[in-house]
Design a protein around this motif. Structure first.
Motif, mmCIF file in Angstrom:
data_model
loop_
_atom_site.group_PDB
_atom_site.id
_atom_site.type_symbol
_atom_site.label_atom_id
_atom_site.label_comp_id
_atom_site.label_asym_id
_atom_site.label_seq_id
_atom_site.Cartn_x
_atom_site.Cartn_y
_atom_site.Cartn_z
ATOM 1 N N SER A 1 33.353 -16.166 -1.361
ATOM 2 C CA SER A 1 33.133 -16.867 -0.096
ATOM 3 C C SER A 1 31.737 -17.481 -0.066
ATOM 4 C CB SER A 1 33.317 -15.901 1.080
ATOM 5 O OG SER A 1 33.198 -16.573 2.313
ATOM 6 N N TYR B 1 38.601 -23.296 8.096
ATOM 7 C CA TYR B 1 40.059 -23.370 8.199
ATOM 8 C C TYR B 1 40.545 -24.718 8.726
ATOM 9 C CZ TYR B 1 40.105 -18.327 7.418
ATOM 10 O OH TYR B 1 39.966 -17.077 6.864
ATOM 11 N N ASP C 1 34.048 -11.062 10.154
ATOM 12 C CA ASP C 1 35.250 -10.971 10.975
ATOM 13 C C ASP C 1 36.489 -11.025 10.094
ATOM 14 O OD1 ASP C 1 33.658 -10.892 13.203
ATOM 15 O OD2 ASP C 1 33.979 -12.982 13.768
ATOM 16 N N ARG D 1 28.466 -18.608 2.688
ATOM 17 C CA ARG D 1 28.431 -17.499 3.640
ATOM 18 C C ARG D 1 29.760 -16.758 3.540
ATOM 19 N NH1 ARG D 1 31.359 -19.447 8.401
ATOM 20 N NH2 ARG D 1 32.057 -21.570 7.917
ATOM 21 N N ARG E 1 40.865 -16.651 16.545
ATOM 22 C CA ARG E 1 39.407 -16.648 16.437
ATOM 23 C C ARG E 1 38.973 -16.865 14.988
ATOM 24 N NH1 ARG E 1 35.055 -12.131 18.674
ATOM 25 N NH2 ARG E 1 33.285 -12.887 17.464
ATOM 26 N N ALA E 2 39.632 -16.199 14.049
ATOM 27 C CA ALA E 2 39.269 -16.373 12.638
ATOM 28 C C ALA E 2 39.458 -17.821 12.205
ATOM 29 C CB ALA E 2 40.103 -15.442 11.768
ATOM 30 N N GLN E 3 40.592 -18.410 12.610
ATOM 31 C CA GLN E 3 40.902 -19.759 12.157
ATOM 32 C C GLN E 3 40.199 -20.839 12.962
ATOM 33 O OE1 GLN E 3 45.083 -19.149 9.762
ATOM 34 N NE2 GLN E 3 45.111 -20.463 11.533
ATOM 35 N N ILE F 1 32.824 -16.143 5.253
ATOM 36 C CA ILE F 1 33.560 -16.721 6.379
ATOM 37 C C ILE F 1 34.461 -15.665 7.017
ATOM 38 C CG2 ILE F 1 33.542 -19.020 5.348
ATOM 39 C CD1 ILE F 1 36.537 -18.500 4.607
ATOM 40 N N PRO F 2 34.934 -15.894 8.246
ATOM 41 C CA PRO F 2 35.960 -15.006 8.810
ATOM 42 C C PRO F 2 37.180 -14.981 7.893
ATOM 43 C CG PRO F 2 35.065 -16.432 10.497
ATOM 44 C CD PRO F 2 34.524 -16.945 9.196
ATOM 45 N N ASP G 1 37.103 -21.030 12.799
ATOM 46 C CA ASP G 1 35.984 -21.349 11.929
ATOM 47 C C ASP G 1 36.261 -22.658 11.183
ATOM 48 O OD1 ASP G 1 33.487 -19.811 10.523
ATOM 49 O OD2 ASP G 1 34.531 -21.086 9.080
ATOM 50 N N PRO G 2 35.235 -23.506 10.991
ATOM 51 C CA PRO G 2 35.435 -24.788 10.311
ATOM 52 C C PRO G 2 36.035 -24.670 8.914
ATOM 53 C CG PRO G 2 33.281 -24.730 11.372
ATOM 54 C CD PRO G 2 33.858 -23.353 11.509
#
Length: 300
Positions: free
Chosen positions: A213, A263, A27, A219, A256-258, A221-222, A260-261
């Motif tokens: 990343s 961020y 993403d 992984r 949505r991107a942020q 990440i977004p 993610d843990p």
């Protein structure tokens, strides 16, 4: 028979390629700094035309949200600049605060002067974002201060802000003025040279982002892409998005991107770089293989 075998070969190839491609997707949220005006204006371009070009490209590539971060001081420089913000909103894209004058927190005379610059940047955004959450702040120069960091973060929290982080960018800002000079001289050869160099950096930047990343987070990440609303960005954006898509990018919103843990703890600079530094993880070196261009002297 030959046709049937060819079709079977293509189907087998596709069946093996699809899982690998699906596993490699990621993403990415698109953010654009320095609205309404970034860098020198190339001859033949207008600020509203640059914005229209960005919007057209985003729509053509199915980008659901391109968060534009505003330096409201630019509205006083050209009557055309207000149209940039208005067209951004008419396209359905949100605006956030980038401080009034693009003030660097580290270099501000006082913390209070920087806070005043944040507040001064709010009306131009709030008036165009009525009924929509707009309190994202992108720190100018991605500088969150050193001794001032905690106080700046507390100030932003008190005003209801979220911080717009960055995880990937291709230094498009560094090419903006060189491109304007080359256009002014009609130096097509130099323009093609710097474009080839830039797109090589984009390719290596995407590959490095994925590898780094994985090294830092285990992984891909977004991502949050940082680009700028300049003439150079307008003409290269289609190529940049095409390269991102070929690498597996799927466009999402900033929120949505942020979510993610990765961020969870905002900061300055690039998320991947600062997380690597914090955890003493070595990042992969640049793999572009291209010699550096002297962008300050080209086309002078």
């Amino acid at each position: 028979m030959k046709t049937v075998l060819t079709m079977l070969a293509l189907l087998v190839s596709f069946s093996f390629a699809t899982p690998a491609q699906a596993a490699d997707t990621f993403d990415i949220a698109i953010t654009v700094d320095d609205l309404p005006a970034h860098g020198k204006l190339p001859p033949g371009m207008t600020r509203s035309g640059i914005a229209a070009s960005h919007i057209k490209t985003f729509k053509a590539h199915g980008v659901p949200e391109a968060f534009g971060f505003v330096n409201a001081a630019g509205l006083a420089n050209d009557a055309d600049n207000a149209a940039v913000l208005d067209s951004w909103r008419q396209a359905g894209y949100p605006l956030g605060n980038h401080t009034y004058s693009h003030m660097n927190l580290d270099q501000a005379s006082t913390l209070e002067a920087w806070q005043a610059d944040v507040i001064a940047g709010e009306p131009a955004v709030a008036s165009r974002m009525e009924g929509v959450f707009w309190r994202y702040l992108r720190f100018p120069y991605l500088s969150v201060g050193s001794a001032r960091r905690d106080d700046a973060f507390a100030f932003l929290r008190d005003r209801g802000y979220k911080i717009a982080d960055v995880s990937i960018g291709f230094s498009d800002w560094d090419y903006t003025d060189a491109y304007a000079r080359c256009v002014g001289k009609n130096d097509v050869a130099s323009i093609e040279r710097i474009k080839a160099h830039y797109l090589q950096d984009v390719d290596s930047g995407i590959a490095n982002m994925k590898e780094n990343s994985r090294r830092v987070f285990g992984r891909v990440i977004p991502q949050v892409l940082l680009t700028h609303i300049g003439g150079w960005s307008a003409v290269t954006l289609p190529d940049v998005l095409t390269r991102l898509e070929a690498a597996g990018a799927r466009y999402v919103t900033l929120a949505r991107a942020q979510a993610d843990p990765a961020y969870a703890e905002p900061g300055g600079g690039s998320l991947i770089s600062r997380s690597a530094w914090k955890n003493n993880i070595k990042l992969v070196a640049d793999t572009s293989g291209e010699p550096a261009l002297d962008l300050k002297s080209i086309c002078k």
